[in-house]
Design an enzyme around this catalytic site. Structure first.
Site, PDB file in Angstrom:
ATOM      1  N   GLU A 174       6.912  -2.691   6.948  1.00 26.52           N
ATOM      2  CA  GLU A 174       6.574  -1.278   7.726  1.00 26.52           C
ATOM      3  C   GLU A 174       5.079  -1.142   8.006  1.00 26.52           C
ATOM      4  O   GLU A 174       4.273  -1.277   7.025  1.00 26.52           O
ATOM      5  CB  GLU A 174       7.141  -0.232   6.643  1.00 26.52           C
ATOM      6  CG  GLU A 174       8.653  -0.185   6.814  1.00 26.52           C
ATOM      7  CD  GLU A 174       8.905   1.166   5.969  1.00 26.52           C
ATOM      8  OE1 GLU A 174      10.268   1.390   6.456  1.00 26.52           O
ATOM      9  OE2 GLU A 174       8.353   1.523   5.383  1.00 26.52           O
ATOM     10  N   ARG A 223       0.847  -1.213   0.284  1.00 25.23           N
ATOM     11  CA  ARG A 223       0.084   0.083  -0.073  1.00 25.23           C
ATOM     12  C   ARG A 223       0.911   1.259  -0.020  1.00 25.23           C
ATOM     13  O   ARG A 223       1.555   1.461   1.065  1.00 25.23           O
ATOM     14  CB  ARG A 223      -0.803   0.177   1.405  1.00 25.23           C
ATOM     15  CG  ARG A 223      -1.810   1.352   1.199  1.00 25.23           C
ATOM     16  CD  ARG A 223      -2.595   1.273   2.367  1.00 25.23           C
ATOM     17  NE  ARG A 223      -3.286   2.691   2.706  1.00 25.23           N
ATOM     18  CZ  ARG A 223      -2.648   3.591   3.523  1.00 25.23           C
ATOM     19  NH1 ARG A 223      -1.617   3.381   4.314  1.00 25.23           N
ATOM     20  NH2 ARG A 223      -3.314   4.849   3.670  1.00 25.23           N
ATOM     21  N   ASP A 225       2.972   4.419   0.404  1.00 26.02           N
ATOM     22  CA  ASP A 225       3.126   5.580   1.290  1.00 26.02           C
ATOM     23  C   ASP A 225       3.891   6.744   0.466  1.00 26.02           C
ATOM     24  O   ASP A 225       3.861   7.961   1.249  1.00 26.02           O
ATOM     25  CB  ASP A 225       4.338   5.051   2.394  1.00 26.02           C
ATOM     26  CG  ASP A 225       5.819   4.685   1.702  1.00 26.02           C
ATOM     27  OD1 ASP A 225       6.375   5.599   1.531  1.00 26.02           O
ATOM     28  OD2 ASP A 225       5.852   3.553   1.255  1.00 26.02           O
ATOM     29  N   TYR A 271       2.343   4.383   7.936  1.00 25.60           N
ATOM     30  CA  TYR A 271       2.849   5.612   8.144  1.00 25.60           C
ATOM     31  C   TYR A 271       1.898   6.465   8.610  1.00 25.60           C
ATOM     32  O   TYR A 271       2.110   7.350   9.625  1.00 25.60           O
ATOM     33  CB  TYR A 271       3.289   6.491   7.254  1.00 25.60           C
ATOM     34  CG  TYR A 271       4.737   5.869   6.513  1.00 25.60           C
ATOM     35  CD1 TYR A 271       5.356   4.787   7.105  1.00 25.60           C
ATOM     36  CD2 TYR A 271       5.545   6.355   5.440  1.00 25.60           C
ATOM     37  CE1 TYR A 271       6.490   4.071   6.570  1.00 25.60           C
ATOM     38  CE2 TYR A 271       6.368   5.905   5.047  1.00 25.60           C
ATOM     39  CZ  TYR A 271       7.332   4.938   5.374  1.00 25.60           C
ATOM     40  OH  TYR A 271       8.335   4.337   4.913  1.00 25.60           O
TER      41      TYR A 271
END
Length: 729
Positions: free
Chosen positions: A627, A572, A574, A630
């Protein structure tokens, strides 16, 4: 070569010229199975070509005005002097089926997997240069019966016009060594290509800045030595050798990936790759060293580096990468790489370590053990089960083909050692539909339904229907990062729960309308056992946002048991276009519902809930990099049923067996005071095991409280403290 020249029942005198022509044709066309070439059958009755119109579900008919894929047959010479016909579209043999009930008795159909009496025909030359085919099943001649719409039926005792055929090489088939029509986005190069360096440089100059553009390129290198050639590789570019062995294509010069961002920063060096050739980096960065500064989605496979390789640029950052079936004669220097997976690869030596380095089936992995700083190495001696990625190559007679490697168990090292050819099967290019971006989804589905394999050439494919892959052992291979997208809410790819599917080298982009899932392997409730012939997925890359706004609930869903995943990045976005909490919504990157699924090289990032949800038993993961998002706007907007945030790796409570090695979970929150309570959540069970985990907080905001469940300490901002857990439970 034996053949039967039987007397013509209708023509008592036959010219010697006709015999000579027929004998020459049979000698040319009736070849052993592995060497048989595509041919066409044209009926004299109506001058149309004979079609095998589906994979054994309809009868042969002489109805095609022009010859295309359904009109191709291989002529097989049998030991008794007869021939058999194998339909290229399906690989099935043609039978004159005397067992069919009327009115279909003796009709020809391509639905047999082997040759018996019904699948054999005697070639009977005619005085006019045509041939008749007499069925060994009943001794009768094959007719293109115009009273039945041109259906082929073996029911005539004599030969007239309807019983005569012209059999010839496939029209417009290129001679050996001539590339198929791969389209304008594929450049087939040789050491003698005019302005060779200029061709390479033009592609690189266009692609190095093309972070989210639409251009796609594949560079195919024919066998030979390329002296003083420099190959820089930019976005959406794949360089492929066409040898049956990596050393058959040798680049003596340089192969290089340069950092995209300033400050030697390669953390956005995505979507590029090199496969199946050797490189002597005599024009590299010095000391016979090539620079491969990369991050995610960078397949480096079946490569031989005749020197050294460095995985970053100068002292700049790089973030994640992949080796498989790679031989490096000298040293691998991982530099600033944050994480890396190497599978079935070998080298002289390895130096460097940061957070998470995983070696599977690597005979000379570096010394040292996780979690020692500078030695954070996870080592698994053998790769338990794998089928290497298929590769395009030119065979010994100059024809293009695709090699599909065989399933291997408990292996270490490369598959092509000592000049050997990787075990497996070879599929002639005639068995593939060569897809181009202009193809509609209906065209692609028709080819799949007819038993064709697909070879996707570079470009953007906007699909209005879901691609449905239902036939066992189908190969779908992409070169040059072909990108599939749907803007009407349709999933991009769905497969049946069948053996032996291979899907490799595809880029799946979420569209503007929610489609539920981008790729689904097996339907919900799939339960077949595929242990002996599993589905294999290689180098599949998923994107939600970045090039434009997109949305999907789940990117990849795996329902079929025993599926193998060999390198995937599920992202997805960022950064880029259409990026924001409400602009590119997506809940999960991966759902695994199947049992005994094995994944090597799992990269999943930034999804709004769990990155991975694992529901099946017996799962195994070798390397995980994630990750978390964010951009949660607030803690209240990002809380799960188990606490603050959503674990990046979630094994469901009912799972009783699971194991994973080498996992790294990272936070980079753009808003303040955002926390994730647990990077990994799993049931506490002696058969649910995790090895070598690390969590990291990058940036100034929030962090991760525990590594797995309530075990492991809290991260420190700016990677000031990176807690590890070696084994759980």
């Amino acid at each position: 070569m034996a053949w039967n020249a039987e007397p013509n029942d209708r023509t008592p005198s036959r010219s010697s010229r006709a015999l000579i022509v027929a004998a020459a044709w049979i000698a040319a066309m009736a070849l052993p199975l592995d060497d048989a070439e595509a041919a066409t059958l044209r009926a004299v009755a109506n001058n149309n070509f004979v079609s095998a119109t589906a994979t054994g579900t309809s009868f042969l008919t002489a109805t095609a005005a022009v010859a295309d894929t359904w009109e191709q047959f291989q002529i097989i010479n049998n030991a008794n002097g007869t021939i058999s016909l194998r339909a290229s579209i399906s690989g099935n043999y043609v039978a004159a089926d005397t067992g069919l009930a009327a009115p279909h008795t003796n009709k020809l159909i391509a639905n047999r997997g082997s040759i018996g009496g019904w699948e054999q025909f005697t070639v009977v030359p005619q005085a006019n240069g045509t041939v008749a085919l007499r069925s060994m099943a009943n001794g009768l001649y094959v007719s293109a019966d115009l009273n039945l719409g041109g259906v082929l039926v073996a029911n005539r005792s004599t030969v007239a016009a309807w019983e005569q055929f012209v059999i010839s090489d496939l029209p417009n088939t290129p001679p050996p060594g001539t590339p198929p029509d791969f389209g304008s986005n594929v450049r087939v190069l040789s050491p003698t290509t005019p302005n060779l360096q200029g061709v390479i440089d033009e592609i690189y100059n266009a692609q190095q800045p093309n972070h989210f553009g639409s251009r796609r390129d594949a560079i195919l290198l024919t066998p030979g030595t390329y002296n003083n050639l420099r190959i820089p590789v930019g976005f959406y570019t794949q360089v492929l050798g066409l040898g049956s062995h990596p050393d058959q294509v040798h680049v003596n010069g340089d192969l290089r990936s340069n950092a995209f961002l300033g400050g030697d920063n390669a953390t956005q060096n995505f979507w590029r790759g090199a496969e199946n050739f050797s490189v002597t980096p005599s024009q590299g960065i010095g000391n016979n060293t090539m620079q491969w500064a990369v991050s995610q989605a960078i397949p480096f496979r079946r490569m031989h580096v005749r020197g050294n390789i460095k995985l970053n640029q100068n002292s700049g950052w790089s973030s994640g990468g992949w080796f498989s079936d790679v031989l490096v004669d000298g040293q691998v220097n991982s530099g600033s790489q944050q994480q890396w997976i190497s599978r079935n690869s070998q080298w002289g030596s390895w130096v460097g370590s940061n957070w998470n380095m995983v070696f599977v089936g690597v005979p000379n992995a570096p010394a040292g053990e996780f979690p020692t700083a500078g030695q954070r190495y996870t080592k698994i001696a053998q790769t338990p089960v794998i089928r290497e990625k298929p590769y395009l190559f030119i065979d010994a007679d100059g024809s293009y083909a695709v090699r599909v490697p065989a399933l291997r168990n408990n292996t270490s090292g490369i598959s092509w050692a000592n000049g050997g050819i990787t075990a497996g099967r070879t599929l002639p290019i005639s068995q593939f539909h060569i897809a181009k971006p202009s193809d509609s989804a209906a065209t692609l589905n028709a080819q799949l339904a007819a038993g064709k394999h697909l070879l996707f050439t570079p470009g953007i494919y906007v699909l209005t229907q879901t691609l449905r892959i239902n036939n066992p052992n189908t190969v779908v291979l992409g070169i040059g990062f072909p990108t599939l997208r749907s803007d009407n809410g349709q999933p991009l790819v769905q497969t049946a729960d069948v053996d032996g599917l291979t899907l490799s080298g595809l880029f799946l982009d979420a569209g503007t309308v929610e489609s539920g899932v981008l790729m689904e392997i097996g339907p919900n409730g799939a339960n077949a056992n595929h242990a002996a012939n599993p589905i294999a997925l290689h180098d599949l890359f998923f994107r939600v946002g970045g090039a434009a706004a997109g949305k999907v609930r789940i990117a990849l869903s795996i329902n079929s048991n025993h599926t193998l995943v060999d390198h995937t990045w599920i992202w997805r976005a960022d950064h880029g276009a259409g990026v924001g909490w409400a602009s590119n919504p997506s809940e999960n990157g991966l759902w695994v519902n199947g049992n005994d699924v094995t994944i090597y090289g799992l990269f999943v990032e930034h999804f709004q809930k769990h990155q991975v949800v694992w529901n099946g038993n017996g799962g195994r993961v070798y390397f995980y990099q994630s990750e978390i998002p964010y951009d949660p706007p607030s803690q209240g907007a990002w809380n799960s049923s188990t606490g603050r945030g959503y674990a990046a790796y979630k094994v469901s409570d009912w799972v009783t067996s699971h194991e994973a090695w080498g996992l790294g979970v990272y936070s980079v929150f753009t808003n303040g005071n955002i926390w994730l309570d647990r990077a990994i959540e799993a049931p506490v069970n002696g058969n649910v095991r995790f090895h070598n985990m690390i969590s990291v907080c990058l940036g100034n905001n929030g962090g991760i409280v525990h590594v797995i469940n309530n075990t492991g300490a809290q991260t420190g901002c700016n990677a000031s403290y990176t807690p590890t857990v070696t084994n759980f439970p």
